[in-house]
Design an enzyme around this catalytic site. Structure first.
Site, PDB file in Angstrom:
ATOM      1  CD  GLU A  29       1.470   2.082  -4.971  1.00 57.92           C
ATOM      2  OE1 GLU A  29       2.363   2.470  -6.200  1.00 57.92           O
ATOM      3  OE2 GLU A  29       1.468   0.934  -4.441  1.00 57.92           O
ATOM      4  CB  SER A  52       5.679   1.725  -5.058  1.00 63.06           C
ATOM      5  OG  SER A  52       6.356   0.334  -5.737  1.00 63.06           O
ATOM      6  NE  ARG A 108       0.305  -0.053  -7.830  1.00 65.15           N
ATOM      7  CZ  ARG A 108       0.433  -0.897  -8.898  1.00 65.15           C
ATOM      8  NH1 ARG A 108      -0.707  -1.216  -9.782  1.00 65.15           N
ATOM      9  NH2 ARG A 108       1.701  -1.415  -9.325  1.00 65.15           N
TER      10      ARG A 108
HETATM   11  C1  FAD Z   1       7.297  -4.719   0.248  1.00 64.36           C
HETATM   12  C2  FAD Z   1       6.167  -4.476  -0.276  1.00 64.36           C
HETATM   13  C3  FAD Z   1       5.981  -4.724  -1.824  1.00 64.36           C
HETATM   14  C4  FAD Z   1       4.769  -4.307  -2.425  1.00 64.36           C
HETATM   15  N1  FAD Z   1       4.703  -4.534  -3.646  1.00 64.36           N
HETATM   16  C5  FAD Z   1       3.346  -4.177  -4.397  1.00 64.36           C
HETATM   17  C6  FAD Z   1       3.252  -4.144  -5.675  1.00 64.36           C
HETATM   18  O1  FAD Z   1       3.944  -4.877  -6.306  1.00 64.36           O
HETATM   19  N2  FAD Z   1       2.263  -3.896  -6.260  1.00 64.36           N
HETATM   20  C7  FAD Z   1       0.931  -3.529  -5.476  1.00 64.36           C
HETATM   21  O2  FAD Z   1       0.062  -3.178  -6.006  1.00 64.36           O
HETATM   22  N3  FAD Z   1       1.362  -3.361  -4.390  1.00 64.36           N
HETATM   23  C8  FAD Z   1       2.317  -3.669  -3.537  1.00 64.36           C
HETATM   24  N4  FAD Z   1       2.597  -3.348  -2.353  1.00 64.36           N
HETATM   25  C9  FAD Z   1       1.599  -2.672  -1.604  1.00 64.36           C
HETATM   26  C10 FAD Z   1       0.502  -3.318  -0.692  1.00 64.36           C
HETATM   27  O3  FAD Z   1       1.124  -4.664  -0.648  1.00 64.36           O
HETATM   28  C11 FAD Z   1      -0.765  -3.624  -1.551  1.00 64.36           C
HETATM   29  O4  FAD Z   1      -1.301  -2.319  -1.487  1.00 64.36           O
HETATM   30  C12 FAD Z   1      -1.948  -4.582  -0.616  1.00 64.36           C
HETATM   31  O5  FAD Z   1      -2.908  -4.917  -1.454  1.00 64.36           O
HETATM   32  C13 FAD Z   1      -2.233  -3.773   0.829  1.00 64.36           C
HETATM   33  O6  FAD Z   1      -2.800  -4.853   1.553  1.00 64.36           O
HETATM   34  P1  FAD Z   1      -2.918  -4.688   3.097  1.00 64.36           P
HETATM   35  O7  FAD Z   1      -3.899  -5.772   3.355  1.00 64.36           O
HETATM   36  O8  FAD Z   1      -1.670  -4.609   3.594  1.00 64.36           O
HETATM   37  O9  FAD Z   1      -3.798  -3.558   3.112  1.00 64.36           O
HETATM   38  P2  FAD Z   1      -3.731  -2.289   4.333  1.00 64.36           P
HETATM   39  O10 FAD Z   1      -2.522  -1.406   4.194  1.00 64.36           O
HETATM   40  O11 FAD Z   1      -3.966  -2.971   5.448  1.00 64.36           O
HETATM   41  O12 FAD Z   1      -4.909  -1.448   3.901  1.00 64.36           O
HETATM   42  C14 FAD Z   1      -4.895  -0.474   2.793  1.00 64.36           C
HETATM   43  C15 FAD Z   1      -6.234   0.273   2.796  1.00 64.36           C
HETATM   44  O13 FAD Z   1      -7.390  -0.507   2.307  1.00 64.36           O
HETATM   45  C16 FAD Z   1      -8.330  -0.503   3.484  1.00 64.36           C
HETATM   46  N5  FAD Z   1      -8.647  -1.713   3.725  1.00 64.36           N
HETATM   47  C17 FAD Z   1      -8.074  -2.749   4.020  1.00 64.36           C
HETATM   48  N6  FAD Z   1      -8.806  -3.853   4.165  1.00 64.36           N
HETATM   49  C18 FAD Z   1     -10.074  -3.598   3.793  1.00 64.36           C
HETATM   50  C19 FAD Z   1     -11.120  -4.017   3.843  1.00 64.36           C
HETATM   51  N7  FAD Z   1     -11.528  -5.668   4.099  1.00 64.36           N
HETATM   52  N8  FAD Z   1     -12.569  -3.385   3.570  1.00 64.36           N
HETATM   53  C20 FAD Z   1     -12.266  -2.175   3.231  1.00 64.36           C
HETATM   54  N9  FAD Z   1     -11.305  -1.519   3.382  1.00 64.36           N
HETATM   55  C21 FAD Z   1     -10.087  -2.168   3.695  1.00 64.36           C
HETATM   56  C22 FAD Z   1      -7.325   0.246   4.706  1.00 64.36           C
HETATM   57  O14 FAD Z   1      -8.190   1.071   5.419  1.00 64.36           O
HETATM   58  C23 FAD Z   1      -6.597   1.091   3.928  1.00 64.36           C
HETATM   59  O15 FAD Z   1      -7.067   2.205   3.518  1.00 64.36           O
HETATM   60  C24 FAD Z   1       3.802  -3.648  -1.458  1.00 64.36           C
HETATM   61  C25 FAD Z   1       4.043  -3.433  -0.259  1.00 64.36           C
HETATM   62  C26 FAD Z   1       5.243  -3.791   0.415  1.00 64.36           C
HETATM   63  C27 FAD Z   1       5.479  -3.599   1.782  1.00 64.36           C
END
Ligand code: FAD
Length: 342
Positions: free
Chosen positions: A325, A229, A159
């Site tokens: 996380e 998580s 992570r």
């Molecule tokens: C129901 C559920 C299940 C999940 N299951 C998993 C799993 O199985 N495994 C896992 O690893 N994660 C899981 N996650 C967590 C999440 O889905 C991941 O971390 C995902 O990659 C986040 O993507 P996002 O686009 O929503 O990021 P965001 O929440 O929008 O951003 C996360 C971080 O990245 C930064 N960021 C976003 N885009 C950029 C960019 N283009 N450039 C620079 N910085 C940026 C943001 O500023 C923030 O700090 C889960 C979440 C949910 C809600």
């Protein structure tokens, strides 16, 4: 503070931002960043907000990355994909399977954007992004300079990656390069996947099984807001693990190559009888203790209070101190999540 962040975070927390701008290309992204910076405002780049908890109103500009585009090239032994950071992750997984390019099926149904996937090196069911990532394309926000980081330069960990350290805030991820090998090997080490026959299983079988497990075990953010998580699986040293296992021989534990031992945060929380425990509008999910949910109009204070309680209970029982996380966002940017819930 006119713009609600509620539609932009899967926890469904109702804080506001001064500006929210969707960027569909690099020019729009850089221009939004420059305008905000010229006004002295902080900037937060967001994908789908599935890994963040807004603690307060955001006093600056939120740039939602919606840079799209998938390009595929083929070499003798692999498919190479160049994917715009704003592509939806699960749709990318479906696209690769529909086009007979397996390799992402274990990561099906993870919410968020492709461009966010390297940031915390997303992982599920025995596969991590680092196994399929070839490079990450970024732009340095202050200069507009382009950079391509190879997978090894991304310093992927559990992570973790360089994007949570030196490259945080100063760079935006524009695209991710994937290498999907043609010599597909199923990864069947977790859950229902262990029941599939490695000789006959297809990528589609793995995908279906992963989707089934996720849909039955994890809360749908559209029904109950959550960010997956909430805590990382804690990693402790061997002595600590041995002491814990002497008292709790059934504790799931995973020895790591460097001699440390990874514990299952969900199991630790469950042992404290916290499933279903609620604090204000936030609750520990009934089926999956690792997920904190927005049960009924939770505020960020409710979630923080609940996380504090969970951490304290687990710490008291096991002397293991959980770390979120989920990324915590304050009024001007990310804050130390451990300090907030300690
Ligand atoms: C129901 C559920 C299940 C999940 N299951 C998993 C799993 O199985 N495994 C896992 O690893 N994660 C899981 N996650 C967590 C999440 O889905 C991941 O971390 C995902 O990659 C986040 O993507 P996002 O686009 O929503 O990021 P965001 O929440 O929008 O951003 C996360 C971080 O990245 C930064 N960021 C976003 N885009 C950029 C960019 N283009 N450039 C620079 N910085 C940026 C943001 O500023 C923030 O700090 C889960 C979440 C949910 C809600």
């Amino acid at each position: 503070m006119n713009h609600s962040l509620k539609p932009w975070n899967t926890f469904g927390i109702d804080h506001h931002a001064k500006h929210i701008i969707c960027a569909e290309n690099e020019r729009q992204l850089l221009s939004a960043w420059q305008h905000a910076t010229a006004e002295g405002l902080p900037v937060l780049i967001l994908g789908e907000g599935s890994n963040v908890l807004f603690l307060e109103d955001y006093a600056g500009t939120v740039i939602v990355n919606r840079i799209k585009g998938i390009e595929v090239t083929e070499s003798a032994d692999a498919w190479h994909l160049h994917v715009g950071a704003g592509e939806n992750w699960h749709q990318l997984v479906c696209y690769t399977l529909d086009n007979n390019m397996p390799g992402l099926e274990n990561l099906a149904l993870i919410p968020g954007c492709a461009g966010s996937s390297p940031i915390q090196n997303i992982g599920a069911y025995g596969v991590e992004l680092q196994q399929v990532c070839e490079f990450v394309d970024c732009v340095e926000l202050a200069t507009g300079k382009h950079l391509r980081l190879s997978a090894s330069e991304c310093r992927f960990g559990y992570r973790d990656s360089i994007f949570k350290h030196e490259y945080q805030d100063k760079f935006a991820i524009l695209a991710v390069g994937f290498r999907l090998t043609k010599a597909w090997k199923p990864v069947l080490t977790y859950g229902d996947l262990t029941r599939l026959d490695p000789q006959t299983v297809t990528p589609r079988d793995v995908f279906d099984s992963v989707c089934h497990m996720r849909m039955t075990k994890l809360p749908d953010p559209k029904v109950n807001g959550n960010a997956g998580s909430f805590f990382k699986n804690p990693v402790v040293n061997r002595e600590h693990a041995d002491a814990l296992l002497a008292l709790f021989p059934n504790a799931p534990h995973y020895p790591q190559r460097n001699g440390t031992v990874k514990l299952a945060a969900g199991w630790l929380i469950d042992q404290c009888q916290l499933k279903g425990y609620s604090h204000g509008g936030a609750a520990v999910h009934q089926q999956q203790a690792l997920v904190l949910i927005n049960q009924s109009n939770a505020t960020s204070d409710d979630v923080v209070g609940l996380a504090h309680h969970v951490r304290a209970q687990v710490g008291k029982k096991f002397n293991v101190w959980l770390e979120p996380e989920v990324r915590f966002m304050g009024p001007t940017g990310e804050v130390n999540a451990v300090e907030v819930i300690a």
